[in-house]
Scaffold this motif. Structure first.
Motif, PDB file in Angstrom:
ATOM      1  N   HIS A   1      -6.827   4.880  -3.202  1.00 52.96           N
ATOM      2  CA  HIS A   1      -6.064   5.151  -4.416  1.00 52.96           C
ATOM      3  C   HIS A   1      -6.931   4.924  -5.646  1.00 52.96           C
TER       4      HIS A   1
ATOM      5  N   HIS B   1       0.819  -1.183   0.000  1.00 49.97           N
ATOM      6  CA  HIS B   1       0.000   0.000   0.000  1.00 49.97           C
ATOM      7  C   HIS B   1       0.867   1.252   0.000  1.00 49.97           C
ATOM      8  N   ALA B   2       1.904   1.259   0.828  1.00 49.45           N
ATOM      9  CA  ALA B   2       2.795   2.418   0.914  1.00 49.45           C
ATOM     10  C   ALA B   2       3.552   2.629  -0.397  1.00 49.45           C
ATOM     11  N   LEU B   3       3.980   1.548  -1.032  1.00 51.49           N
ATOM     12  CA  LEU B   3       4.688   1.654  -2.310  1.00 51.49           C
ATOM     13  C   LEU B   3       3.769   2.246  -3.373  1.00 51.49           C
TER      14      LEU B   3
ATOM     15  N   ALA C   1       1.130   4.161  -2.847  1.00 53.69           N
ATOM     16  CA  ALA C   1       0.900   5.559  -2.469  1.00 53.69           C
ATOM     17  C   ALA C   1       2.077   6.440  -2.874  1.00 53.69           C
ATOM     18  N   ASP C   2       3.293   5.942  -2.671  1.00 51.77           N
ATOM     19  CA  ASP C   2       4.483   6.709  -3.008  1.00 51.77           C
ATOM     20  C   ASP C   2       4.544   6.984  -4.504  1.00 51.77           C
ATOM     21  N   HIS C   3       4.315   5.986  -5.315  1.00 48.91           N
ATOM     22  CA  HIS C   3       4.356   6.184  -6.768  1.00 48.91           C
ATOM     23  C   HIS C   3       3.250   7.122  -7.231  1.00 48.91           C
TER      24      HIS C   3
ATOM     25  N   ARG D   1      -7.191  -3.703   0.536  1.00 52.01           N
ATOM     26  CA  ARG D   1      -6.229  -2.944   1.351  1.00 52.01           C
ATOM     27  C   ARG D   1      -5.192  -2.245   0.464  1.00 52.01           C
ATOM     28  N   LEU D   2      -4.737  -2.926  -0.562  1.00 50.06           N
ATOM     29  CA  LEU D   2      -3.752  -2.332  -1.458  1.00 50.06           C
ATOM     30  C   LEU D   2      -4.317  -1.132  -2.211  1.00 50.06           C
TER      31      LEU D   2
END
Length: 105
Positions: free
Chosen positions: A33, A1-3, A5-7, A28-29
């Motif tokens: 987004h 999820h964080a990866l 969000a970062d992209h 969740r992923l």
């Protein structure tokens, strides 16, 4: 999820490969987004077993494959594009690009 969000925060396109065997994992992923697309490469246990055996040093032992299929909750049409993994690579890529192009119109 964080990866993911970062992209997205950097306006970057990315491909993230993961098993995401259950709908709650996929939910969740993608949570929060827009624009995240899931592609489910569907293949028979025999096809996947043969491909795993052909990869030297594959991280997952073949003996665990059946447990992955047992845990799998195949995605519904509303959450992922399902593509037959037995097709040639160019056919798989063409179908995915077509699907992604449809979602951007």
């Amino acid at each position: 999820h964080a990866l993911i969000a970062d992209h997205l925060a950097r306006g970057q396109t990315a491909v993230v490969a993961c098993s995401a065997l259950k709908r709650r994992y996929r939910d969740r992923l993608r949570r929060g987004h827009d624009g995240v697309a899931f592609i489910f490469l569907q293949g028979s246990p025999d096809l996947i077993r043969r491909r795993m055996a052909a990869r030297p040093g594959h991280f997952m032992p073949g003996r665990l494959l059946q447990s992955q299929f047992d845990a799998l909750e195949p995605p519904a049409p509303d959450e992922a594009l399902t593509v037959d993994a037995a097709q040639r690579v160019d056919q798989v890529v063409r179908r995915i690009l077509q699907h992604l192009g449809e979602g951007r119109g």
